[in-house]
Design a protein around this motif. Structure first.
Motif, PDB file in Angstrom:
ATOM      1  N   GLU A  62      -2.406 -58.574 -77.575  1.00 52.63           N
ATOM      2  CA  GLU A  62      -2.437 -57.958 -78.904  1.00 52.63           C
ATOM      3  C   GLU A  62      -2.934 -56.517 -78.849  1.00 52.63           C
ATOM      4  O   GLU A  62      -2.388 -55.651 -79.536  1.00 52.63           O
ATOM      5  CB  GLU A  62      -3.296 -58.782 -79.868  1.00 52.63           C
ATOM      6  N   ALA A  63      -3.943 -56.245 -78.030  1.00 54.85           N
ATOM      7  CA  ALA A  63      -4.452 -54.877 -77.909  1.00 54.85           C
ATOM      8  C   ALA A  63      -3.359 -53.955 -77.355  1.00 54.85           C
ATOM      9  O   ALA A  63      -3.146 -52.846 -77.878  1.00 54.85           O
ATOM     10  CB  ALA A  63      -5.684 -54.847 -77.002  1.00 54.85           C
ATOM     11  N   GLU A  64      -2.650 -54.403 -76.338  1.00 51.66           N
ATOM     12  CA  GLU A  64      -1.576 -53.593 -75.751  1.00 51.66           C
ATOM     13  C   GLU A  64      -0.393 -53.472 -76.697  1.00 51.66           C
ATOM     14  O   GLU A  64       0.227 -52.410 -76.807  1.00 51.66           O
ATOM     15  CB  GLU A  64      -1.149 -54.180 -74.402  1.00 51.66           C
ATOM     16  N   ARG A  65      -0.079 -54.548 -77.409  1.00 51.81           N
ATOM     17  CA  ARG A  65       1.040 -54.520 -78.350  1.00 51.81           C
ATOM     18  C   ARG A  65       0.751 -53.565 -79.504  1.00 51.81           C
ATOM     19  O   ARG A  65       1.619 -52.816 -79.954  1.00 51.81           O
ATOM     20  CB  ARG A  65       1.323 -55.933 -78.883  1.00 51.81           C
ATOM     21  N   LYS A  66      -0.487 -53.569 -79.973  1.00 50.52           N
ATOM     22  CA  LYS A  66      -0.873 -52.669 -81.054  1.00 50.52           C
ATOM     23  C   LYS A  66      -0.770 -51.212 -80.620  1.00 50.52           C
ATOM     24  O   LYS A  66      -0.347 -50.360 -81.407  1.00 50.52           O
ATOM     25  CB  LYS A  66      -2.275 -52.996 -81.553  1.00 50.52           C
ATOM     26  N   ALA A  67      -1.146 -50.924 -79.368  1.00 50.16           N
ATOM     27  CA  ALA A  67      -1.016 -49.556 -78.850  1.00 50.16           C
ATOM     28  C   ALA A  67       0.459 -49.158 -78.806  1.00 50.16           C
ATOM     29  O   ALA A  67       0.820 -48.026 -79.163  1.00 50.16           O
ATOM     30  CB  ALA A  67      -1.651 -49.451 -77.466  1.00 50.16           C
ATOM     31  N   ASN A 102      11.219 -50.232 -76.784  1.00 51.82           N
ATOM     32  CA  ASN A 102      11.752 -51.593 -76.701  1.00 51.82           C
ATOM     33  C   ASN A 102      11.569 -52.175 -75.302  1.00 51.82           C
ATOM     34  O   ASN A 102      11.173 -53.340 -75.159  1.00 51.82           O
ATOM     35  CB  ASN A 102      13.221 -51.621 -77.109  1.00 51.82           C
ATOM     36  N   GLN A 103      11.836 -51.379 -74.269  1.00 52.70           N
ATOM     37  CA  GLN A 103      11.659 -51.839 -72.886  1.00 52.70           C
ATOM     38  C   GLN A 103      10.198 -52.163 -72.602  1.00 52.70           C
ATOM     39  O   GLN A 103       9.891 -53.195 -71.998  1.00 52.70           O
ATOM     40  CB  GLN A 103      12.152 -50.786 -71.894  1.00 52.70           C
ATOM     41  N   ASP A 104       9.308 -51.272 -73.032  1.00 50.16           N
ATOM     42  CA  ASP A 104       7.876 -51.494 -72.805  1.00 50.16           C
ATOM     43  C   ASP A 104       7.396 -52.753 -73.528  1.00 50.16           C
ATOM     44  O   ASP A 104       6.580 -53.505 -72.989  1.00 50.16           O
ATOM     45  CB  ASP A 104       7.065 -50.281 -73.253  1.00 50.16           C
ATOM     46  N   SER A 105       7.905 -53.004 -74.713  1.00 52.48           N
ATOM     47  CA  SER A 105       7.543 -54.213 -75.462  1.00 52.48           C
ATOM     48  C   SER A 105       8.014 -55.466 -74.729  1.00 52.48           C
ATOM     49  O   SER A 105       7.271 -56.456 -74.637  1.00 52.48           O
ATOM     50  CB  SER A 105       8.144 -54.180 -76.867  1.00 52.48           C
ATOM     51  N   GLU A 106       9.232 -55.419 -74.229  1.00 52.97           N
ATOM     52  CA  GLU A 106       9.773 -56.568 -73.484  1.00 52.97           C
ATOM     53  C   GLU A 106       8.987 -56.807 -72.192  1.00 52.97           C
ATOM     54  O   GLU A 106       8.707 -57.955 -71.838  1.00 52.97           O
ATOM     55  CB  GLU A 106      11.254 -56.347 -73.170  1.00 52.97           C
ATOM     56  N   LYS A 107       8.619 -55.727 -71.487  1.00 51.08           N
ATOM     57  CA  LYS A 107       7.831 -55.862 -70.255  1.00 51.08           C
ATOM     58  C   LYS A 107       6.474 -56.486 -70.551  1.00 51.08           C
ATOM     59  O   LYS A 107       6.004 -57.353 -69.807  1.00 51.08           O
ATOM     60  CB  LYS A 107       7.627 -54.496 -69.585  1.00 51.08           C
ATOM     61  N   LEU A 108       5.838 -56.042 -71.616  1.00 44.72           N
ATOM     62  CA  LEU A 108       4.543 -56.593 -72.001  1.00 44.72           C
ATOM     63  C   LEU A 108       4.663 -58.078 -72.313  1.00 44.72           C
ATOM     64  O   LEU A 108       3.838 -58.885 -71.861  1.00 44.72           O
ATOM     65  CB  LEU A 108       3.972 -55.836 -73.201  1.00 44.72           C
ATOM     66  N   LEU A 109       5.679 -58.451 -73.046  1.00 40.10           N
ATOM     67  CA  LEU A 109       5.863 -59.859 -73.385  1.00 40.10           C
ATOM     68  C   LEU A 109       6.156 -60.694 -72.132  1.00 40.10           C
ATOM     69  O   LEU A 109       5.619 -61.796 -71.981  1.00 40.10           O
ATOM     70  CB  LEU A 109       6.974 -60.018 -74.430  1.00 40.10           C
ATOM     71  N   ALA A 110       6.961 -60.157 -71.219  1.00 40.40           N
ATOM     72  CA  ALA A 110       7.261 -60.875 -69.972  1.00 40.40           C
ATOM     73  C   ALA A 110       6.004 -61.058 -69.120  1.00 40.40           C
ATOM     74  O   ALA A 110       5.764 -62.143 -68.562  1.00 40.40           O
ATOM     75  CB  ALA A 110       8.339 -60.130 -69.185  1.00 40.40           C
TER      76      ALA A 110
END
Length: 159
Positions: A62-67, A102-110
């Protein structure tokens, strides 16, 4: 004049969106009547041991996603600020920034999925990803509905 008013409302609307919903709390609470953390906990229905393993991974996610969400807000504000004078170069810059987001979000989720699979099992990790993607798509649809397509305002002006 109508175009200028719309752009101003878009800029101020995005600023308000950034201030009130950077982490999508208001939107999720409006949709589900509870916080995102509560929605996730209720859906996953983890045992106490699993919940203890899940929480630090989720908090870091969540902290990384919020950033990352802050970056998205900046892209949207940049789009709003440049909408009426959008050049090829600016359109390319904004598109590249959005694709990278979008790529960074997908990488974080993976990355998070991999950690969760080890901590709480594959099914629970898959359930988390499924819910997170659902929430992201819902939020992205709300945002997309709030912003005009490139040139859309110019077409309404001609009619």
């Amino acid at each position: 004049m109508k175009k200028l008013l719309f752009i101003l409302s878009l800029v101020f609307g995005l600023s308000a969106f950034a201030q009130s919903s950077v982490d999508e709390i208001n939107l999720i609470q409006d949709l589900y009547g509870k916080s995102k953390a509560d929605v996730v906990k209720e859906y996953l229905d983890l045992s106490d041991t699993q919940a203890a393993a899940f929480q630090p991974i989720y908090d870091k996610y969540e902290a990384e996603r919020k950033a990352l969400s802050q970056q998205k807000i900046k892209i949207l504000e940049d789009y709003a600020n440049n909408y009426s004078t959008l050049s090829d170069a600016k359109a390319t810059e904004l598109t590249a920034a959005n694709l990278k987001y979008n790529q960074d979000s997908e990488k974080l989720l993976a990355k998070t999925h991999s950690k969760l699979a080890k901590a709480i099992g594959g099914i629970n990790a898959a359930k988390f990803v499924q819910l997170e993607l659902y929430l992201q798509v819902t939020i992205r649809a709300e945002i997309q509905n709030a912003i005009p397509f490139i040139g859309e305002l110019d077409k309404t002006k001609k009619h």
